[in-house]
Design a protein around this motif. Sequence first.
Motif, short mmCIF file in Angstrom:
data_model
loop_
_atom_site.label_atom_id
_atom_site.label_comp_id
_atom_site.label_asym_id
_atom_site.label_seq_id
_atom_site.Cartn_x
_atom_site.Cartn_y
_atom_site.Cartn_z
N ARG A 234 47.28 36.16 55.09
CA ARG A 234 47.48 35.20 54.03
C ARG A 234 46.18 34.94 53.26
O ARG A 234 46.19 34.56 52.11
N GLU A 235 45.08 35.16 53.94
CA GLU A 235 43.80 34.71 53.42
C GLU A 235 43.03 35.94 52.90
O GLU A 235 43.01 36.98 53.53
N ALA A 236 42.42 35.81 51.73
CA ALA A 236 41.66 36.93 51.19
C ALA A 236 40.25 36.92 51.77
O ALA A 236 39.78 35.87 52.22
N PRO A 237 39.57 38.07 51.79
CA PRO A 237 38.16 38.08 52.23
C PRO A 237 37.34 37.11 51.38
O PRO A 237 37.70 36.84 50.24
N PRO A 238 36.24 36.59 51.95
CA PRO A 238 35.46 35.57 51.24
C PRO A 238 34.85 36.11 49.95
O PRO A 238 34.69 37.30 49.79
N LEU B 4 57.64 43.41 38.21
CA LEU B 4 56.71 42.35 38.57
C LEU B 4 55.76 42.79 39.69
O LEU B 4 54.57 42.51 39.67
N ALA B 5 56.30 43.49 40.67
CA ALA B 5 55.46 43.95 41.78
C ALA B 5 54.39 44.90 41.27
O ALA B 5 53.23 44.84 41.68
N GLN B 6 54.80 45.73 40.34
CA GLN B 6 53.88 46.71 39.82
C GLN B 6 52.77 46.05 39.02
O GLN B 6 51.60 46.40 39.15
N LEU B 7 53.14 45.07 38.20
CA LEU B 7 52.13 44.33 37.45
C LEU B 7 51.14 43.69 38.42
O LEU B 7 49.93 43.73 38.23
N HIS B 8 51.68 43.12 39.46
CA HIS B 8 50.83 42.44 40.42
C HIS B 8 49.92 43.43 41.14
O HIS B 8 48.74 43.16 41.38
N GLN B 9 50.44 44.57 41.48
CA GLN B 9 49.63 45.62 42.09
C GLN B 9 48.52 46.05 41.15
O GLN B 9 47.38 46.23 41.56
N LEU B 10 48.87 46.24 39.90
CA LEU B 10 47.88 46.66 38.92
C LEU B 10 46.78 45.61 38.80
O LEU B 10 45.59 45.91 38.77
N ARG B 11 47.19 44.36 38.75
CA ARG B 11 46.22 43.28 38.65
C ARG B 11 45.28 43.30 39.86
O ARG B 11 44.10 42.96 39.76
N THR C 260 51.14 32.65 38.02
CA THR C 260 50.63 32.63 39.38
C THR C 260 50.04 33.98 39.79
O THR C 260 50.49 35.02 39.32
N THR C 261 49.01 33.92 40.65
CA THR C 261 48.45 35.16 41.16
C THR C 261 48.80 35.35 42.63
O THR C 261 48.29 36.25 43.28
N ASP C 262 49.66 34.47 43.16
CA ASP C 262 50.05 34.58 44.56
C ASP C 262 51.20 35.58 44.71
O ASP C 262 52.31 35.34 44.26
N GLU D 297 54.45 34.34 46.24
CA GLU D 297 55.25 33.54 45.33
C GLU D 297 55.96 34.43 44.31
O GLU D 297 57.14 34.26 44.02
N LEU D 298 55.22 35.41 43.78
CA LEU D 298 55.82 36.33 42.80
C LEU D 298 56.97 37.11 43.42
O LEU D 298 57.99 37.35 42.77
N ALA D 299 56.80 37.49 44.66
CA ALA D 299 57.87 38.25 45.32
C ALA D 299 59.15 37.43 45.37
O ALA D 299 60.23 37.93 45.09
N GLU D 300 59.00 36.15 45.70
CA GLU D 300 60.18 35.29 45.76
C GLU D 300 60.81 35.13 44.37
O GLU D 300 62.02 35.21 44.22
#
Length: 740
Positions: free
Chosen positions: A446-450, A615-622, A655-657, A660-663
């Motif tokens: 859930r948590e991104a690297p620092p 949407l998934a693809q956009l998020h992956q690209l981002r 949102t960048t989560d 959340e986007l998946a839902e």
Amino acid sequence: MSSHGQKSPAEMLGTPVQYLKGVGPQRAELLARLDLKFARDVLFFFPRAYQDMSELRAIGQLEEDQLCSVCGTVEEIDLRNTGTGRSMLGVLIRQGNEYLRALYFNQPFMRQKFDYGRKVLLAGTPKRNAFRWEMHHPRVELLGDDEDVPAGRILPVYPLTEGINQSQMRRIVQGVVETHTELVDEVFPDEYLDTHNLWPIRAALPQIHSPNDAACLEQARRRFIYQELLVLQIALAMRRHQLTGKRRAPPLEATAKIDARIRRLFPFELTAAQSQAITEIGADMVRPFPMNRLLQGDVGSGKTVVAEYAMLLTVAHGYQAVMMAPTEVLAQQHARTLARNLAESRVRIALLTGSLTPALRRATLESIAAGQVDLIVGTHAVLSADVQFAKLGLVVIDEQHKFGVRQRATLKQAALDPHYLVMTATPIPRTMSMTLFGDLDVSTLREAPPGRQPIHTYLGDGEKRARWWEFFGKKLREGRQGFVITPLVDSRTFDQGPTDDELDDELDDERGRESFSTHPPPDAESVQSKKTPDPFSAAVSSVESAFEELANGELEEFRLGLIHGRMSAADKEAAMEKFRRGETQVLVATSVVEVGVDVPNATVMTIENGERFGLAQLHQLRGRISRGSHPGYLCVFATPRNEESQRRLDSFVQTTDGFELAEIDFQLRGPGDLFGTKQHGLPPLRIADLTRDAALLDEARRDAQSLVASDPELHNTAYSRIRRMVQVRYGEALDLGDVG
Ligand code: ADP
Ligand code: MG
């Protein structure tokens, strides 16, 4: 009920449709197109939707703000521009001498739904203006011209085929329901129906086709949806039981010494989430049967290093580990990361992809078979029958959503019971992971690297273009790098199928146009079949022409690189390498860079024709520009083509989560033909909808698990019908062996 002569119920249900009331040989042929061959098929041919006529009103009886439906013919259609990007669509509906106007603001695509003279059913809340009744944004359904609309009932809407209209279909089905329902045997034992609040099948069948009211429909649906989900969940529980209970894998313990040795190789401290995942994996791998674990984490959450840990744990015990990635670019990147981290160690790495020369391939296969390499990184080339492992202990699959259940099975069989870790950067809505991956344990990062910087996402339009490119250039001058993403290689691409060499890349472009719900957005189809001209399509950029234009225009002063799925593996790798080293400042690309590509200095991105991507693809690209210590900036230029694509883009900006986007995406689009696609290899669900029926899915899953826990092969004769359904439906897809 009429008399059925001497025939048994089973024979009666097996009556060919041609002999059913109101069918005959000609219609039987039409029905066959819908897979309706026997009476039984018609009985279980469930409506795809319902028209609620219980709130049907005449226009003369409308009440302000009271939700209702109105039936009428389309008299006038008027679409006008009301400012930049704004529009108003007015559709006048006539019912006898009365009129109602449907209004749609900024939804020009709704225009396509209406035809002059067509009979429609509108559902919405009426408002009275000075002259007439209006409805804002009513839902619209098309009615057949001869369709009678009886008030007061909830009507089934069946899938149709040319030559049979809705009223005819309704009569055919209704006839079969009346004569054949009583012949159907119950699937569940009586107590089971009672304790689980399920209607008996003979009560539920008539009500699912022609419900008395909304409450009856609800109960009837509950019965069939539950049954369908239970069968699926039993299949998954059985598979899981077989994988853990019957198979053997080498127990690989992460001793303190091994653990310390592995961690020392990593260039950074693991995050708490990564450590947690590693603990879970270690607990699995120490057992003498195969791990089956899904590691999910948002783009950039650091899954690779977790996989690396599992691989090194395997190697520490003298076993081989293989990592499979969906694209060659990604496989090469993984091989490079591993080589870098392992430079000081004696671990031997091999790369196995479709583009190796025959000689190199042969040599690589030999050393794999002889146990002379420890880690094998590759594309699905590692699945080939001629790949023999000396001592395979672990299989890692990166970006699992790009592969399928069946491929998972293939790989399992290819070797002798390795442990098994799949990773996905496309967060999977819970209801989906419970089905698609219902046989897997799940770890989540859930948590991104620092030290991660925020990403700013903008939706661009024509006016902002110049300013955006100015900003893009400024970032490049500051020393950052950037991507420009366009959807297509060139306009001819879709006229040709992929050649053999390109099979390895099949997921890169058109097939990779994949969303959280794993099927392409509706517009992708129209890209591929270029037959129907689409009035709403903006000019589709091709990556090559975009490259030309930018190189001679906005990005003239910078060094540009080009990459797409149709380039040779060597050219692709060369383009990536130049970008990685900073020799090129901007990479103009298709979605070939969608997954995994890791260049931390890249922080700006332009996406053209954003409406073409899921949407998934956009998020992956981002995710490609969120990997370093500088904030990321992304501008999507898009021409939304319908309501869904508008909402998709809006959510993407908000949102960048990824979870959340998946839902959101799942809500927007539903699971679609998730189970029907080649990628996933499970038969489609017929009536359940994973978005809508999440609660029932939970219930069915719990019940399935407790059934299988107490009776793993379902030997109890009370469940023999259920067991048969499991076998028929999922036996092959899930490789269940002979549980039947
Ligand atoms: P993904 O989950 O998308 O596969 P990666 O494994 O590629 O993400 O990791 C993304 C980036 O974060 C990489 O550059 C990786 O080196 C870095 N990274 C991963 N874990 C850590 C950590 N614990 N601390 C710092 N950086 C990390
Ligand atoms: Mg990754």
